[in-house]
Scaffold this motif. Sequence first.
Motif, mmCIF file in Angstrom:
data_model
loop_
_atom_site.group_PDB
_atom_site.id
_atom_site.type_symbol
_atom_site.label_atom_id
_atom_site.label_comp_id
_atom_site.label_asym_id
_atom_site.label_seq_id
_atom_site.Cartn_x
_atom_site.Cartn_y
_atom_site.Cartn_z
ATOM 1 N N VAL A 69 58.430 56.905 19.460
ATOM 2 C CA VAL A 69 59.686 56.710 18.749
ATOM 3 C C VAL A 69 60.709 57.645 19.356
ATOM 4 C CG1 VAL A 69 60.843 56.830 16.536
ATOM 5 C CG2 VAL A 69 58.467 56.085 16.645
ATOM 6 N N SER A 70 61.753 57.057 19.891
ATOM 7 C CA SER A 70 62.788 57.897 20.496
ATOM 8 C C SER A 70 64.063 57.772 19.687
ATOM 9 C CB SER A 70 63.038 57.482 21.939
ATOM 10 O OG SER A 70 63.494 56.167 21.974
ATOM 11 N N GLU A 71 64.692 58.901 19.438
ATOM 12 C CA GLU A 71 65.958 58.920 18.722
ATOM 13 C C GLU A 71 66.995 59.550 19.629
ATOM 14 O OE1 GLU A 71 65.877 60.790 14.956
ATOM 15 O OE2 GLU A 71 64.081 59.750 14.300
ATOM 16 N N GLN A 72 68.217 59.087 19.458
ATOM 17 C CA GLN A 72 69.301 59.701 20.215
ATOM 18 C C GLN A 72 69.637 61.009 19.521
ATOM 19 O OE1 GLN A 72 72.432 56.831 20.188
ATOM 20 N NE2 GLN A 72 71.441 55.507 21.663
ATOM 21 N N ALA A 73 69.439 62.096 20.210
ATOM 22 C CA ALA A 73 69.675 63.407 19.616
ATOM 23 C C ALA A 73 71.146 63.788 19.738
ATOM 24 C CB ALA A 73 68.820 64.457 20.315
ATOM 25 N N ALA A 74 71.639 64.432 18.710
ATOM 26 C CA ALA A 74 73.016 64.902 18.726
ATOM 27 C C ALA A 74 73.115 66.149 19.595
ATOM 28 C CB ALA A 74 73.465 65.232 17.306
ATOM 29 N N GLY A 90 65.897 46.159 12.358
ATOM 30 C CA GLY A 90 66.733 44.967 12.402
ATOM 31 C C GLY A 90 67.788 45.068 13.490
ATOM 32 N N THR A 91 68.764 44.190 13.420
ATOM 33 C CA THR A 91 69.851 44.150 14.396
ATOM 34 C C THR A 91 71.108 44.746 13.772
ATOM 35 O OG1 THR A 91 68.905 42.142 15.347
ATOM 36 C CG2 THR A 91 71.171 42.676 15.954
ATOM 37 N N PHE A 92 71.717 45.698 14.488
ATOM 38 C CA PHE A 92 72.916 46.405 14.021
ATOM 39 C C PHE A 92 74.160 45.579 14.324
ATOM 40 C CE2 PHE A 92 76.550 49.054 15.196
ATOM 41 C CZ PHE A 92 76.668 49.902 14.114
ATOM 42 N N LEU A 140 76.390 55.723 17.186
ATOM 43 C CA LEU A 140 75.283 56.016 18.098
ATOM 44 C C LEU A 140 74.581 54.782 18.655
ATOM 45 C CD1 LEU A 140 73.761 58.959 16.040
ATOM 46 C CD2 LEU A 140 75.239 59.116 18.052
ATOM 47 N N VAL A 141 74.927 53.593 18.165
ATOM 48 C CA VAL A 141 74.290 52.364 18.646
ATOM 49 C C VAL A 141 75.354 51.334 18.988
ATOM 50 C CG1 VAL A 141 72.103 52.699 17.418
ATOM 51 C CG2 VAL A 141 73.972 51.541 16.275
ATOM 52 N N ASP A 142 74.970 50.356 19.788
ATOM 53 C CA ASP A 142 75.881 49.290 20.206
ATOM 54 C C ASP A 142 75.784 48.100 19.266
ATOM 55 O OD1 ASP A 142 76.703 50.704 22.497
ATOM 56 O OD2 ASP A 142 74.974 49.969 23.630
ATOM 57 N N ASN A 143 76.853 47.348 19.170
ATOM 58 C CA ASN A 143 76.856 46.134 18.364
ATOM 59 C C ASN A 143 75.814 45.158 18.903
ATOM 60 O OD1 ASN A 143 77.969 44.651 16.167
ATOM 61 N ND2 ASN A 143 79.032 43.357 17.636
ATOM 62 N N GLY A 144 74.997 44.611 18.026
ATOM 63 C CA GLY A 144 73.958 43.671 18.435
ATOM 64 C C GLY A 144 72.666 44.328 18.876
ATOM 65 N N LEU A 155 77.157 59.534 13.348
ATOM 66 C CA LEU A 155 77.277 60.964 13.051
ATOM 67 C C LEU A 155 78.496 61.125 12.158
ATOM 68 C CD1 LEU A 155 76.672 62.975 16.351
ATOM 69 C CD2 LEU A 155 75.233 62.882 14.316
ATOM 70 N N VAL A 156 78.332 61.897 11.077
ATOM 71 C CA VAL A 156 79.410 62.109 10.117
ATOM 72 C C VAL A 156 79.635 63.603 9.931
ATOM 73 C CG1 VAL A 156 80.185 61.710 7.754
ATOM 74 C CG2 VAL A 156 78.799 59.989 8.909
ATOM 75 N N LYS A 157 80.897 64.002 10.001
ATOM 76 C CA LYS A 157 81.265 65.378 9.696
ATOM 77 C C LYS A 157 81.507 65.439 8.186
ATOM 78 C CE LYS A 157 84.677 68.923 10.791
ATOM 79 N NZ LYS A 157 85.911 69.207 11.540
ATOM 80 N N PRO A 158 80.593 66.062 7.427
ATOM 81 C CA PRO A 158 80.733 66.059 5.970
ATOM 82 C C PRO A 158 81.930 66.864 5.495
ATOM 83 C CG PRO A 158 78.825 67.355 6.634
ATOM 84 C CD PRO A 158 79.434 66.806 7.879
#
Length: 159
Positions: A69-74, A90-92, A140-144, A155-158
Motif C-alpha cells: 500500500v503506497s500513499e502519497q506522503a506530504a 473507487g474512482t475519484f 493529491l489525486v487526479d480526476n478519474g 491536504l487541508v490547512k485547519p
Amino acid sequence: MLKIQEIRELIKLIDKSSIDEFTYEHEGNVISLKKNNAAVQPQQVVEAPVQVSAQKPEIVTEEKAPQQVSEQAAPKSEENYKKIVSPMVGTFYASPSPEDPLYVQPGDKVKENTVVCIVEAMKLFNEIEAEVKGEIVEVLVDNGQLVEYGQPLFLVKPE
C-alpha cells in the motif's frame, strides 16, 4: 472475500483509470492488480492458482502476498496539515459531471460538511465531505483516478 464479479469490476475500473498498480486487503486477504502494457494482472489470496486465458487478465493466487500500500506522503513542511482520505475503494471525481465546476480546488475554504469530491464504487456515487474546517492546500489525486481505502485525497490547512 470478493466475489469474481467484484474482481472483474475492479479490473475494469483499473483498466479505465490512469493508475498502474492497485492493492486491496481485507481480513488477511490481499488482491494486487498491476497494469503491464495494457494488461491487468490481479493477484488474489486463496489456496490454488487459477489462470483465465492468454488474452484476458491472469488471476494468480498465493498463500500470502506482501502488503504493498503506497500513499502519497506530504512534504515534511506540511506535517501540520490534515488529510481528507477516501473512505472506500473507487474512482475519484473532482466534479459532479465533466461540464460542471470542481467541488473544491487549492485555496478554497471548506467546512466539515462541505462536499469535496465523489468516489464512485460499484456504480454508486458517494459524496465525500471534508470533515475538517480549513483551506484546501493540495489535491493529491487526479480526476478519474482509482483510489484505495484510506488514501489521502486532499491536504487541508485547519483553522
